[in-house]
Each structure stands twice: as C-alpha cells, then as structure tokens.
Design a protein around this motif. Structure first.
Motif, short mmCIF file in Angstrom:
data_model
loop_
_atom_site.label_atom_id
_atom_site.label_comp_id
_atom_site.label_asym_id
_atom_site.label_seq_id
_atom_site.Cartn_x
_atom_site.Cartn_y
_atom_site.Cartn_z
N UNK A 22 0.75 -1.27 0.07
CA UNK A 22 -0.06 -0.11 -0.03
C UNK A 22 0.75 1.25 0.15
N UNK A 23 1.80 1.37 0.84
CA UNK A 23 2.68 2.54 0.80
C UNK A 23 3.43 2.59 -0.21
N UNK A 24 4.09 1.46 -0.98
CA UNK A 24 4.73 1.88 -2.11
C UNK A 24 3.90 2.37 -3.22
N UNK A 25 2.89 1.61 -3.47
CA UNK A 25 2.03 1.82 -4.66
C UNK A 25 1.47 3.40 -4.51
N UNK A 26 1.04 3.81 -3.29
CA UNK A 26 0.41 5.18 -3.03
C UNK A 26 1.55 6.02 -3.37
N UNK A 27 2.65 5.87 -2.79
CA UNK A 27 3.87 6.77 -2.92
C UNK A 27 4.27 6.94 -4.35
N UNK A 28 4.46 5.69 -5.26
CA UNK A 28 4.65 6.01 -6.60
C UNK A 28 3.60 6.45 -7.49
N UNK A 29 2.41 6.12 -7.30
CA UNK A 29 1.25 6.45 -7.93
C UNK A 29 0.95 7.79 -7.61
N UNK A 30 1.20 8.33 -6.47
CA UNK A 30 0.70 9.56 -6.33
C UNK A 30 1.61 10.72 -6.63
N UNK A 31 2.99 10.34 -6.60
CA UNK A 31 4.01 11.24 -6.97
C UNK A 31 4.03 11.22 -8.40
N UNK A 32 3.89 10.14 -9.09
CA UNK A 32 3.91 10.08 -10.47
C UNK A 32 2.53 10.98 -11.28
N UNK A 75 0.68 7.70 -19.47
CA UNK A 75 1.34 8.39 -18.42
C UNK A 75 0.33 9.05 -17.28
N UNK A 76 -1.07 9.04 -17.83
CA UNK A 76 -2.10 9.48 -17.06
C UNK A 76 -2.54 8.28 -16.27
N UNK A 77 -3.05 7.26 -16.86
CA UNK A 77 -3.83 6.03 -16.45
C UNK A 77 -2.83 5.23 -15.50
N UNK A 78 -1.64 4.90 -15.83
CA UNK A 78 -0.73 3.93 -14.91
C UNK A 78 -0.75 4.56 -13.82
N UNK A 79 -0.34 5.62 -13.34
CA UNK A 79 -0.35 6.02 -11.99
C UNK A 79 -1.59 6.02 -11.21
N UNK A 80 -2.63 6.27 -12.05
CA UNK A 80 -4.26 5.91 -11.49
C UNK A 80 -4.55 4.51 -10.91
N UNK A 81 -3.78 3.76 -11.79
CA UNK A 81 -4.10 2.34 -11.77
C UNK A 81 -3.29 1.99 -10.23
N UNK A 82 -1.97 2.37 -10.31
CA UNK A 82 -1.18 2.08 -9.07
C UNK A 82 -1.95 2.54 -7.93
N UNK A 83 -2.57 3.76 -7.94
CA UNK A 83 -3.16 4.46 -6.60
C UNK A 83 -4.39 3.46 -6.23
N UNK A 84 -5.18 3.18 -7.41
CA UNK A 84 -6.51 2.25 -7.14
C UNK A 84 -5.90 0.82 -6.42
N UNK A 85 -4.71 0.26 -6.89
CA UNK A 85 -4.52 -0.64 -6.32
C UNK A 85 -3.74 -0.50 -4.83
N UNK A 86 -3.05 0.49 -4.63
CA UNK A 86 -2.66 0.87 -3.19
C UNK A 86 -3.80 1.38 -2.21
N UNK A 87 -4.85 1.78 -2.64
CA UNK A 87 -6.06 2.04 -1.92
C UNK A 87 -6.49 0.65 -1.41
N UNK A 88 -6.63 -0.37 -2.38
CA UNK A 88 -7.08 -1.58 -2.15
C UNK A 88 -6.11 -2.27 -1.01
N UNK A 89 -4.94 -2.20 -1.34
CA UNK A 89 -4.10 -2.85 -0.39
C UNK A 89 -4.41 -2.29 0.96
N UNK A 90 -4.25 -0.83 0.89
CA UNK A 90 -4.51 -0.29 2.02
C UNK A 90 -6.04 -0.43 3.01
#
Length: 246
Positions: free
Chosen positions: A29-39, A200-215
């Motif tokens: 969760x931390x890695x996905x949200x950090x990477x996806x959010x920053x990106x 470049x727009x939807x990949x970070x969104x996908x990471x954020x979605x996965x990170x939220x689910x892990x959270x």
C-alpha cells in the motif's frame, strides 16, 4: 482447501493466518500510493481541457472505487453472517463500515472540489452524485444500527439486512451515467475498450487504485484482529496470547 477455509472462518484461525499478510499489505500500500501519487500529481501531463485540475482523479477515483467495493464486501459478509452464522463475517463487516463511510466522504468532497473549476459549482443533483450521497447515508445507517439495539446480535442482524438491501444502490451508481442524463463523465477505465487517456495518466491512477485496495485490506485485517481480541477476550487462547505478550 475446505479445511483452510474452515480454519480461516474461525476467529482463532483467522487471527493466526492474517498475521502473515499484514506487513506485505502495508508495504505494498505504501509503495503503490507513494509511487502512483508522486507520478500522477507531479509528473503526469496536464489534461488538454481541464489542465492540472484533472489530478484530483488520483484521489477521487480510488476513493470512489473503494467506497463501492467496501459496501459490496459488507453486504457479502452480512449474507454469510445471516445464512451461516459465522461471527467473523460480522466482525469484518463492522470494521469495514467506518472506512467505507470515510472513503465515500473523500469521494464526495474531492468530486466537489473538482466540480468548481469544471462545472462552476460545488454540487449538482446529478444522478451519480446523488446516488453516492445515498451511499454515504447508507454507511451512516449501518453504523448507527449496530449501536441502536440492546443486544449485539440484534444490531448485527439489522446492519446486515440494511447492507444487503442497500447494495442495490451500487449498480445504480455505476450505470447512472448511462441510464440518465448526467454531468458526470463516463468511467475512466473499461475492460472492453482502450483507455481514453494516455498511459502516463492512467498508469499512476491504476497504481493508486491498487494501493488504496491494499490499504483497505490491511486496515480491515488489523481492525478485525483487534475486534477478535475484544469479543473473544474470555476465550482461553486469547488469555494465553495476552500473557505471552506481557
């Protein structure tokens, strides 16, 4: 397989097995949200129509997905509790509800913030917005019902029934933009078609979605484990566990 499911359905077995999942889930969760959010917030290109205001989707969309998914999970847990009397399902449903209400509020608030530069107003009685507001009230109702009965089982049954009935609102939320005239844009992702936005727009969104689910899974496991200890405090295995940790 069935032996594992049976063990997972018992509070003692669930408590032991879930301990192995917490650390990987928190790290993911931390890695996905950090990477996806920053990106998404700092490096993805601005939208050609909305400019930088589109970046609210990196919070709004995952929160909206999670708000709906949690209610479906609560309804499923309520069904399991009502039919098979598995008390662990009720514990999990009770622990999910506050997070689901919080995610619904985040989705509503972030949508309102996005609506100001896009629609020129904080709120419209749009079909999607209104059905999401109903979802928020359903969460509040489920939480309130648990404390409205003298017996815990009575509150649990009432909350389960409301969750199972209220789940009909989920397809209304999902298909509202197709069934009625609505200001809300269609779904960002579709299984049957190519994403409308660049990678470049939807990949970070996908990471954020996965990170939220892990959270969500990590928080639910952690809170359910605490609820197990609270409800099963009189059991020998819980007393032994508490003694070991002293």
């Amino acid at each position: 397989m069935w032996a594992f499911i049976h063990k997972l359905g018992s509070p003692k077995g669930f408590y032991a097995i879930s301990a192995r999942w917490l650390t990987p889930l928190w790290l993911a969760a931390a890695a996905l949200i950090l990477i996806g959010g920053t990106w998404g917030l700092a490096f993805s290109p601005a939208d050609y129509q909305q400019g930088d205001s589109f970046r609210i989707i990196y919070v709004h969309v995952p929160a909206a997905f999670l708000a709906q998914s949690i209610f479906v999970a609560m309804a499923a847990a309520g069904f399991v509790f009502m039919v098979w009397k598995i008390k662990l399902a009720d514990m999990a449903a009770a622990m999910m509800a506050p997070l689901g209400a919080g995610m619904t509020f985040v989705a509503l608030f972030s949508g309102a913030v996005w609506g100001v530069p896009t629609w020129g107003t904080w709120w419209q009685w749009d079909a999607r917005l209104t059905s999401m507001l109903i979802l928020f009230f359903l969460y509040i109702g489920v939480i309130a019902l648990r404390g409205a009965f003298a017996s815990r089982d009575g509150g649990a049954r009432a909350a389960s029934v409301l969750a199972m009935v209220g789940v009909i609102n989920i397809p209304i939320i999902k298909y509202s933009v197709e069934w009625w005239y609505t200001l809300h844009q269609p779904a960002t992702f579709s299984i049957t078609s190519k994403p409308a936005m660049p990678a470049a727009m939807w990949l970070p969104l996908l990471l954020m979605v996965l990170g939220f689910y892990c959270f969500f899974i990590a928080v639910t496991l952690m809170r359910t484990r605490s609820e197990i200890l609270r409800r099963e405090s009189s059991k020998r295995w819980v007393r032994a566990l508490v003694e070991e940790q002293r």
